[in-house]
Design an enzyme around this catalytic site. Sequence first.
Site, PDB file in Angstrom:
ATOM      1  N   GLU A 177     -12.083  -0.849 -10.870  1.00  0.00           N
ATOM      2  CA  GLU A 177     -11.552  -1.750 -11.895  1.00  0.00           C
ATOM      3  C   GLU A 177     -12.400  -1.804 -13.163  1.00  0.00           C
ATOM      4  O   GLU A 177     -11.874  -1.933 -14.276  1.00  0.00           O
ATOM      5  CB  GLU A 177     -11.370  -3.155 -11.314  1.00  0.00           C
ATOM      6  CG  GLU A 177     -10.251  -3.287 -10.304  1.00  0.00           C
ATOM      7  CD  GLU A 177     -10.612  -2.728  -8.947  1.00  0.00           C
ATOM      8  OE1 GLU A 177      -9.691  -2.412  -8.164  1.00  0.00           O
ATOM      9  OE2 GLU A 177     -11.826  -2.594  -8.652  1.00  0.00           O
ATOM     10  N   GLU A 183       0.827  -1.208   0.000  1.00  0.00           N
ATOM     11  CA  GLU A 183       0.000   0.000   0.000  1.00  0.00           C
ATOM     12  C   GLU A 183       0.862   1.259   0.000  1.00  0.00           C
ATOM     13  O   GLU A 183       0.529   2.246  -0.665  1.00  0.00           O
ATOM     14  CB  GLU A 183      -0.941   0.001   1.210  1.00  0.00           C
ATOM     15  CG  GLU A 183      -1.902  -1.168   1.276  1.00  0.00           C
ATOM     16  CD  GLU A 183      -2.995  -1.114   0.215  1.00  0.00           C
ATOM     17  OE1 GLU A 183      -3.027  -0.155  -0.577  1.00  0.00           O
ATOM     18  OE2 GLU A 183      -3.820  -2.053   0.181  1.00  0.00           O
ATOM     19  N   ASP A 227      -4.085  -9.915  -8.514  1.00  0.00           N
ATOM     20  CA  ASP A 227      -4.435  -9.075  -9.662  1.00  0.00           C
ATOM     21  C   ASP A 227      -3.298  -8.222 -10.217  1.00  0.00           C
ATOM     22  O   ASP A 227      -2.915  -8.328 -11.383  1.00  0.00           O
ATOM     23  CB  ASP A 227      -5.640  -8.196  -9.323  1.00  0.00           C
ATOM     24  CG  ASP A 227      -5.527  -7.501  -7.963  1.00  0.00           C
ATOM     25  OD1 ASP A 227      -4.507  -7.677  -7.282  1.00  0.00           O
ATOM     26  OD2 ASP A 227      -6.472  -6.768  -7.602  1.00  0.00           O
ATOM     27  N   THR A 277      -1.177   0.664 -10.575  1.00  0.00           N
ATOM     28  CA  THR A 277      -2.423   0.021 -10.159  1.00  0.00           C
ATOM     29  C   THR A 277      -3.307   0.937  -9.342  1.00  0.00           C
ATOM     30  O   THR A 277      -4.466   0.619  -9.098  1.00  0.00           O
ATOM     31  CB  THR A 277      -2.128  -1.277  -9.393  1.00  0.00           C
ATOM     32  OG1 THR A 277      -3.322  -2.061  -9.290  1.00  0.00           O
ATOM     33  CG2 THR A 277      -1.594  -0.980  -7.992  1.00  0.00           C
ATOM     34  N   GLU A 317     -19.288  -7.087  -4.911  1.00  0.00           N
ATOM     35  CA  GLU A 317     -17.865  -7.331  -4.677  1.00  0.00           C
ATOM     36  C   GLU A 317     -17.468  -8.727  -5.144  1.00  0.00           C
ATOM     37  O   GLU A 317     -16.406  -8.924  -5.717  1.00  0.00           O
ATOM     38  CB  GLU A 317     -17.569  -7.158  -3.179  1.00  0.00           C
ATOM     39  CG  GLU A 317     -16.156  -7.451  -2.754  1.00  0.00           C
ATOM     40  CD  GLU A 317     -15.157  -6.380  -3.144  1.00  0.00           C
ATOM     41  OE1 GLU A 317     -13.984  -6.514  -2.753  1.00  0.00           O
ATOM     42  OE2 GLU A 317     -15.528  -5.410  -3.832  1.00  0.00           O
TER      43      GLU A 317
END
EC number: 3.2.1.-
Length: 599
Positions: A498, A194, A330, A590, A445
């Site tokens: 996304e 993160e 991902d 990302t 989700e």
Amino acid sequence: MMPARRRTHRTLSIAVLACVFVYILIHLRSSPLSSSVRELDKLKQFMNYGSNVPSTLVATKSSVDWAAIRMSHMPPSKLTKLPRGRKSRLPRIQHAFASELPSDAVLREFRQDQVRQVFRNDWQNYRQYAWGKDALNPVSGTAKDQFSGWAATLVDSLDTLWIMGLRDEFNEAVAAVAKIDFGNSTSNRVNIFETNIRYLGGLLAAYDLSNSDVLLTKAVELGNLIYAGFNTPDHMPVDFIDFEAAKRGTGLEVEEWVVSASPGTLSLEMTHLSQITGDDKYYDAVARVMQEFHKQQPKTKLPGLWPIWVSMRSLDLSNRIEFSLGSSADSLYEYLPKMYALLGGQEPMYETMTKSFMNAATTHMFFRPMLPGGEDILIAGNINVESDGSSPLDPESEHLACFIAGTMALGGRLMGQPGDVETGAKLAKGCAYVYNAFASGLMPERYNMVPCEPILAANCAWDEKRWIEEQQMRDEWKPHLPKGFTTAKDPRYLLRPEAIESLFILYRITGERSYQDTAWKMFQAVHKAAKTKYGHAAVRDVTRVFDEESRQQNLEDYMESFWFAETLKYFYLIFSPPDLIDLDEFVLNTEAHPFRRPQ
């Protein structure tokens, strides 16, 4: 004396610029959609597009100089050098857009303005109720720290502020960033993933756009902290940096099992830091990690793909059996074609890894869902390899997996494989279908669907009996689920980006305006369902429509920084002129932070 021809050219240039300026003023004032506020904002955005942070601003040094710490394992005796220059010209990514009609421009600008206004309103709430904190709680109008207390939302939003032309807000934010102390943390365990994608990515992108030395100074400070996360015997990164141990430099302990996205999503940011600073050490650190992924890619239980769980301690990246393109894996895949582009095609392992994973994903992970309308779309599922080596598909998908549509299209364009671009388009339309299928207009989700037989069947007839049976096998009968869905296993919408991310990439690659129309419908649904007094909040259940009182009860007091950094940015960009963050000039990480590709 200036030659007559040059005087004439100069006079003509000035005249043309004057005409353009007058046209903008007239257009803004005459537009039926305009207002005095909109006119001023547009004019300010036009006039200040190239303005910079005040030159008098100086970064406050962090209380720990991470570059000065003597580490027991880093740097290694020999560094992997950053490739420099270009091996060859890469294929063009963006569609060759023609000039748009005036009516199309008016509609596009209206939609763009609506997104920008939502951002500005929510940003003012962050500024008023959570300034300097990691996140705003949008229901209660309170603040919280969740990522070390370094103002995650503020740093994550820097480039969005710049892209939207909000220069005063940008300059105010940079002044606050200049004072962040990366030597103190609200948590003793700093999440390296993160910290890398949100903080370092945000600083580097904002520097690329603004050339603010303050931002580069803070990026280098933070890059040196992340570099300390590689201070292990094998130079592999930890998942969480022990903050106090990192200060001592005596070495960190690598966790036994981590999700593959964590070590696999450090490459883009650290590589770009090396590109900007000329210091190879950052690139060297991530190159070693990606060389391990490259070496073990053909050896996994599903060759071409890596399992969700990997061990950086024993360097076991191949023996676990759980495979997914969604959460936990991902961005590992997302970064492969993007690293190829960022390095100008000069590191062949990224081409090899990209082609290999796209082929394996197409063969094993994508399926056509059985639907009443027979729509020819694709969804990404999961696989657990069984003891006999078989790999049956689990037709469970999630919002996070929607990134793969854009990644397939981007990889297909860079690799000269148009079939992968088409696969990406079907995946993007698959995610759009899921949004539209549910009553709220939002995607859950996590959910399950019924796959066609075979999973990529050219013809797939609807079988209502089979749908009901499969839903009953997975859960009790829920008549409110749309036909084709057997669960809404996690019915929340967390403001995720996304799906709009992939629509944006497909629009820029193909030029198909239908992606803009789909995006607008999605934006309206998100705004309607998630709006609160202080911002936009995560939605608890997207499978039903609620009245206003119940809708407020259907919201969680939760607004991630990626709402500003990604979701609203992608909505804004898909309604922007295609030369704003041109994909042939930038690579987006990302967290949607644009890094300028070396030219």
